[in-house]
Design a protein around this motif. Structure first.
Motif, mmCIF file in Angstrom:
data_model
loop_
_atom_site.group_PDB
_atom_site.id
_atom_site.type_symbol
_atom_site.label_atom_id
_atom_site.label_comp_id
_atom_site.label_asym_id
_atom_site.label_seq_id
_atom_site.Cartn_x
_atom_site.Cartn_y
_atom_site.Cartn_z
ATOM 1 N N HIS A 271 17.600 100.460 177.224
ATOM 2 C CA HIS A 271 18.635 101.396 176.764
ATOM 3 C C HIS A 271 18.953 102.370 177.889
ATOM 4 O O HIS A 271 18.549 103.541 177.860
ATOM 5 C CB HIS A 271 18.149 102.133 175.510
ATOM 6 C CG HIS A 271 17.874 101.229 174.347
ATOM 7 N ND1 HIS A 271 18.855 100.846 173.452
ATOM 8 C CD2 HIS A 271 16.730 100.599 173.964
ATOM 9 C CE1 HIS A 271 18.323 100.029 172.553
ATOM 10 N NE2 HIS A 271 17.051 99.863 172.835
ATOM 11 N N PRO A 272 19.694 101.897 178.881
ATOM 12 C CA PRO A 272 19.946 102.710 180.082
ATOM 13 C C PRO A 272 20.769 103.968 179.823
ATOM 14 O O PRO A 272 20.753 104.887 180.645
ATOM 15 C CB PRO A 272 20.687 101.742 181.005
ATOM 16 C CG PRO A 272 21.281 100.712 180.093
ATOM 17 C CD PRO A 272 20.306 100.566 178.976
ATOM 18 N N ASP A 273 21.486 104.031 178.709
ATOM 19 C CA ASP A 273 22.273 105.226 178.407
ATOM 20 C C ASP A 273 21.422 106.342 177.801
ATOM 21 O O ASP A 273 21.903 107.466 177.646
ATOM 22 C CB ASP A 273 23.408 104.884 177.429
ATOM 23 C CG ASP A 273 24.456 103.986 178.058
ATOM 24 O OD1 ASP A 273 24.589 104.029 179.297
ATOM 25 O OD2 ASP A 273 25.120 103.240 177.313
ATOM 26 N N GLY A 274 20.202 106.032 177.449
ATOM 27 C CA GLY A 274 19.347 107.025 176.823
ATOM 28 C C GLY A 274 18.523 107.800 177.832
ATOM 29 O O GLY A 274 18.295 107.352 178.961
ATOM 30 N N SER A 275 18.075 108.969 177.448
ATOM 31 C CA SER A 275 17.178 109.776 178.274
ATOM 32 C C SER A 275 15.963 110.150 177.447
ATOM 33 O O SER A 275 16.071 110.437 176.250
ATOM 34 C CB SER A 275 17.882 111.028 178.803
ATOM 35 O OG SER A 275 18.454 111.773 177.746
ATOM 36 N N LEU A 276 14.820 110.160 178.072
ATOM 37 C CA LEU A 276 13.557 110.349 177.369
ATOM 38 C C LEU A 276 13.435 111.756 176.792
ATOM 39 O O LEU A 276 13.700 112.749 177.473
ATOM 40 C CB LEU A 276 12.391 110.099 178.328
ATOM 41 C CG LEU A 276 10.995 110.260 177.731
ATOM 42 C CD1 LEU A 276 10.722 109.171 176.708
ATOM 43 C CD2 LEU A 276 9.948 110.244 178.841
ATOM 44 N N THR A 277 13.028 111.815 175.539
ATOM 45 C CA THR A 277 12.715 113.105 174.929
ATOM 46 C C THR A 277 11.245 113.207 174.555
ATOM 47 O O THR A 277 10.630 114.257 174.711
ATOM 48 C CB THR A 277 13.568 113.355 173.671
ATOM 49 O OG1 THR A 277 13.331 112.313 172.718
ATOM 50 C CG2 THR A 277 15.043 113.397 174.018
ATOM 51 N N ALA A 278 10.655 112.112 174.056
ATOM 52 C CA ALA A 278 9.247 112.154 173.657
ATOM 53 C C ALA A 278 8.701 110.740 173.547
ATOM 54 O O ALA A 278 9.455 109.765 173.450
ATOM 55 C CB ALA A 278 9.092 112.891 172.328
ATOM 56 N N VAL A 279 7.367 110.655 173.546
ATOM 57 C CA VAL A 279 6.674 109.371 173.408
ATOM 58 C C VAL A 279 5.564 109.533 172.383
ATOM 59 O O VAL A 279 4.832 110.523 172.397
ATOM 60 C CB VAL A 279 6.060 108.903 174.748
ATOM 61 C CG1 VAL A 279 5.471 107.507 174.585
ATOM 62 C CG2 VAL A 279 7.079 108.931 175.861
ATOM 63 N N TRP A 280 5.449 108.539 171.489
ATOM 64 C CA TRP A 280 4.317 108.465 170.563
ATOM 65 C C TRP A 280 3.477 107.271 170.989
ATOM 66 O O TRP A 280 3.761 106.134 170.588
ATOM 67 C CB TRP A 280 4.799 108.274 169.130
ATOM 68 C CG TRP A 280 5.589 109.408 168.551
ATOM 69 C CD1 TRP A 280 6.121 110.472 169.211
ATOM 70 C CD2 TRP A 280 5.948 109.575 167.175
ATOM 71 N NE1 TRP A 280 6.794 111.297 168.351
ATOM 72 C CE2 TRP A 280 6.692 110.764 167.085
ATOM 73 C CE3 TRP A 280 5.709 108.842 166.031
ATOM 74 C CZ2 TRP A 280 7.206 111.236 165.881
ATOM 75 C CZ3 TRP A 280 6.219 109.298 164.826
ATOM 76 C CH2 TRP A 280 6.952 110.486 164.748
ATOM 77 N N PRO A 281 2.454 107.486 171.804
ATOM 78 C CA PRO A 281 1.639 106.345 172.250
ATOM 79 C C PRO A 281 0.962 105.646 171.073
ATOM 80 O O PRO A 281 0.607 106.280 170.072
ATOM 81 C CB PRO A 281 0.601 106.996 173.174
ATOM 82 C CG PRO A 281 1.188 108.324 173.554
ATOM 83 C CD PRO A 281 1.993 108.756 172.371
ATOM 84 N N SER A 282 0.778 104.351 171.202
ATOM 85 C CA SER A 282 0.055 103.594 170.185
ATOM 86 C C SER A 282 -1.397 104.068 170.137
ATOM 87 O O SER A 282 -2.055 104.188 171.170
ATOM 88 C CB SER A 282 0.107 102.106 170.517
ATOM 89 O OG SER A 282 -0.751 101.370 169.663
ATOM 90 N N THR A 283 -1.873 104.365 168.928
ATOM 91 C CA THR A 283 -3.255 104.832 168.774
ATOM 92 C C THR A 283 -4.066 103.929 167.852
ATOM 93 O O THR A 283 -5.230 104.219 167.594
ATOM 94 C CB THR A 283 -3.272 106.273 168.213
ATOM 95 O OG1 THR A 283 -2.534 106.311 166.992
ATOM 96 C CG2 THR A 283 -2.676 107.243 169.209
#
Length: 450
Positions: A60-72
């Motif tokens: 999704h090249p049009d998107g910009s990172l806001t947050a990540v929920w790593p797999s736990t």
């Protein structure tokens, strides 16, 4: 008040109960409907978090990172939240990545701190505002404003009615052998007694995020030093009041996956730092919002016992610049957090959701039984569409003055704190006065003709 609110406010309560019931079951529905996105085959080892995020950004090249929920958890995907033009304002594009292969398994619109996906988001918005935006929130606030009044008023009426009955059974269970309206009243009262504490709780917690009453509650919490503390988002730290526990869905990324420029230690280093500070379990890593701000890493486990600690990590050095422990929250802030999470069905997980389903079902039954009783109050000789009789007027005149004056003062305080309760109560009084005037005019006209 119980009568008028039961007749006139019950439609709003009914909608809130039905949509609330749907919301309570939506957690389990979500796991089934979106199983492909939420799960992945368990592999031998996971790939670095930065590689997973890169895969999401490439997809999704049009998107910009806001947050990540790593797999736990074994078999759970990593959720990468992007600010993307394809989703509505206030929501994020959640990209689900296989943590073992970095394969993108899908993307869905996500909303809120609990990460509601499309089905639960739709139900949540309908429950909150009937899909009408900000004006629609008045419906849910009106329902929450009156629910505690109706519940407590019904409790007093039921206890008064059953005070001559010996034994707990007569109070706790429906009357044996009753028929007709008496049987309906008995069921209404007994179920209401069992549900009253839960209904008052839903009313109180619902008001905390309402438009007008919620604002007043926030002011009171601040004045008594019960506001929720916030971690500093500044790279230099210092508890400056940054939105460490807010929704980062509107922020934009840049170099190093964040909104800052210059040196960035990267997500893998940030995750390692958070784990070193004992931030275990489900966590969210929010990207820096602008130059000079930090990565914000917070625990998101709201199921009892909750884990909601947070740290800020300088993107240039990887050092912790600020920390916030849930144990340092003021008691009122903790109670507010627990109350809201329990209202949403998060606090006790599946048990919490089952309890909400039971409460919503009880409220639906109470409303239906209430309307049945009102319908059966119609005059015996009535035909066609005739409504039930209203309650006799002038009850306040029989209240002793030493009781009436404090009651009036308490009412003024309550209607200031809960404005929609006050406005609707005034509307009830106007309707009641108008009906009384019409009744007196008809009585005078009939007397004159006789």
């Amino acid at each position: 008040m119980h009568f008028y609110a039961g007749v006139l406010i019950a439609p709003f309560l009914l909608v809130a109960a039905v949509t609330g019931l749907l919301y309570a079951v939506s957690y389990q529905i979500e796991k089934v409907v979106y199983a492909h996105e939420l799960t992945a085959p368990v592999g031998d080892h996971t790939v670095p978090l930065s590689r997973q995020v890169d895969a999401a950004l490439r997809a999704h090249p049009d998107g910009s990172l806001t947050a990540v929920w790593p797999s736990t958890e074994d078999g759970a995907t990593t959720r990468v939240l992007l600010s993307d033009p394809s989703v509505d304002e206030g929501k994020s594009l959640a990209v689900f990545v296989d943590p073992y292969t970095a394969e993108v398994r899908g993307a869905l619109e996500s909303y809120g701190g609990s990460g509601a996906l499309p089905f639960r988001t739709w139900v949540s918005e309908f429950h909150a505002n009937l899909k009408l935006g900000e004006p629609g929130r008045l419906y849910s606030e009106l329902a929450a404003s009156w629910l505690w009044v109706v519940a407590l008023g019904g409790l007093l009426l039921w206890i008064k009615r059953r005070r001559t009955v010996r034994g707990a059974r007569g109070l706790l269970l429906p009357e044996r052998g009753a028929t007709g309206r008496r049987r309906t009243l008995s069921r209404h009262g007994a179920v209401g007694l069992w549900a009253v504490l839960g209904l008052v709780f839903l009313s109180a917690t619902g008001l905390t995020w309402s438009t007008y009453a919620g604002e007043n509650i926030d002011v009171l919490r601040t004045q008594v030093h019960g506001a929720t503390p916030e971690i500093s988002a500044e790279a230099g730290g210092g508890h400056s009041g940054g939105q460490g526990h807010g929704d980062h869905a509107g922020h934009h990324g840049g170099a190093g996956h964040g909104g800052h420029t210059g040196q960035d230690v990267g997500l893998d280093r940030v995750l390692e730092t958070a784990l070193d500070r004992k931030l275990t379990g489900p966590i969210e890593i929010a990207a820096p919002t602008e130059p000079g701000t930090a990565y914000l890493v917070k625990q998101t486990d709201k199921e009892w016992p909750v884990h909601l600690d947070a740290v800020a990590v300088d993107p240039a050095t990887g050092k912790v610049t600020d920390e916030l422990s849930f144990s340092d929250y003021p008691l009122l802030a903790k109670l507010t957090r627990w109350g809201i999470d329990a209202h949403q069905g998060l606090f006790l997980g599946l048990i919490n959701q089952i309890a909400l389903i039971a409460l919503a079902g009880a409220l639906i039954l109470l409303i239906v039984w209430g309307y049945v009783m009102w319908w059966r109050r119609r005059p015996a000789q009535s035909t066609g569409l005739t409504f039930g009789r209203p309650m006799p007027r002038g009850a306040w005149r029989r209240v002793p003055l030493p009781v009436l004056l404090p009651l009036a003062a308490a009412t003024l305080v309550i209607v200031w704190l809960v404005p929609l309760l006050g406005l609707s109560l005034l509307a009830f009084l106007v309707v009641d006065a108008a009906l009384g005037a019409v009744a007196r005019r008809r009585a005078g006209s009939a007397e004159a003709h006789s």
